[in-house]
Design a protein around this motif. Sequence first.
Motif, mmCIF file in Angstrom:
data_model
loop_
_atom_site.group_PDB
_atom_site.id
_atom_site.type_symbol
_atom_site.label_atom_id
_atom_site.label_comp_id
_atom_site.label_asym_id
_atom_site.label_seq_id
_atom_site.Cartn_x
_atom_site.Cartn_y
_atom_site.Cartn_z
ATOM 1 N N GLU A 179 0.842 -1.197 0.000
ATOM 2 C CA GLU A 179 0.000 0.000 0.000
ATOM 3 C C GLU A 179 0.876 1.246 0.000
ATOM 4 N N LYS A 180 0.423 2.287 -0.698
ATOM 5 C CA LYS A 180 1.160 3.542 -0.754
ATOM 6 C C LYS A 180 0.486 4.577 0.121
ATOM 7 N N LYS A 181 1.253 5.588 0.533
ATOM 8 C CA LYS A 181 0.724 6.703 1.308
ATOM 9 C C LYS A 181 1.080 7.973 0.544
ATOM 10 N N ASP A 182 0.093 8.772 0.233
ATOM 11 C CA ASP A 182 0.297 9.981 -0.572
ATOM 12 C C ASP A 182 0.983 9.646 -1.896
ATOM 13 N N GLY A 183 0.669 8.478 -2.458
ATOM 14 C CA GLY A 183 1.227 8.067 -3.740
ATOM 15 C C GLY A 183 2.642 7.526 -3.677
ATOM 16 N N LEU A 184 3.210 7.415 -2.481
ATOM 17 C CA LEU A 184 4.592 6.949 -2.339
ATOM 18 C C LEU A 184 4.650 5.614 -1.610
ATOM 19 N N PRO A 185 5.539 4.712 -2.047
ATOM 20 C CA PRO A 185 5.701 3.449 -1.324
ATOM 21 C C PRO A 185 6.244 3.724 0.079
ATOM 22 N N GLN A 186 5.785 2.946 1.033
ATOM 23 C CA GLN A 186 6.200 3.142 2.419
ATOM 24 C C GLN A 186 7.104 1.999 2.865
#
Length: 115
Positions: A87-94
């Motif tokens: 899952e990404k957060k704000d379009g970025l991989p975490q």
Amino acid sequence: ADVAVPSSNLTGQNVLTLQPDLSSLRILPYAPSTAMIMCTAHNQHSKEVSPLCTRGLLERVLQEARERFSMEFCVGAEIEFQLYHHEKKDGLPQPVDTTTFANTGTLNEQNDFIV
């Protein structure tokens, strides 16, 4: 977090870029939907292999051994990697963890994810 060593002259404006070596692309046998690729670190301005690139250093040492001593070596690599959540957060991989690089506690803390 990792920090740049002052003598490296790396800053937010003076960074290294990674150039993938497509001949090293491999599908991981234990995770067939995952691949790995080796890269060399280049100076972003000159495009030359950086003296800080360990892969470049190894190539220079092997070349010198061939030329000066007619020696060949078979070497392996210590592969570093980072795990990311799907899952990404704000379009970025975490990243799975945000601990300090080379912290042995990371493996212990992420044992459930790794196993």
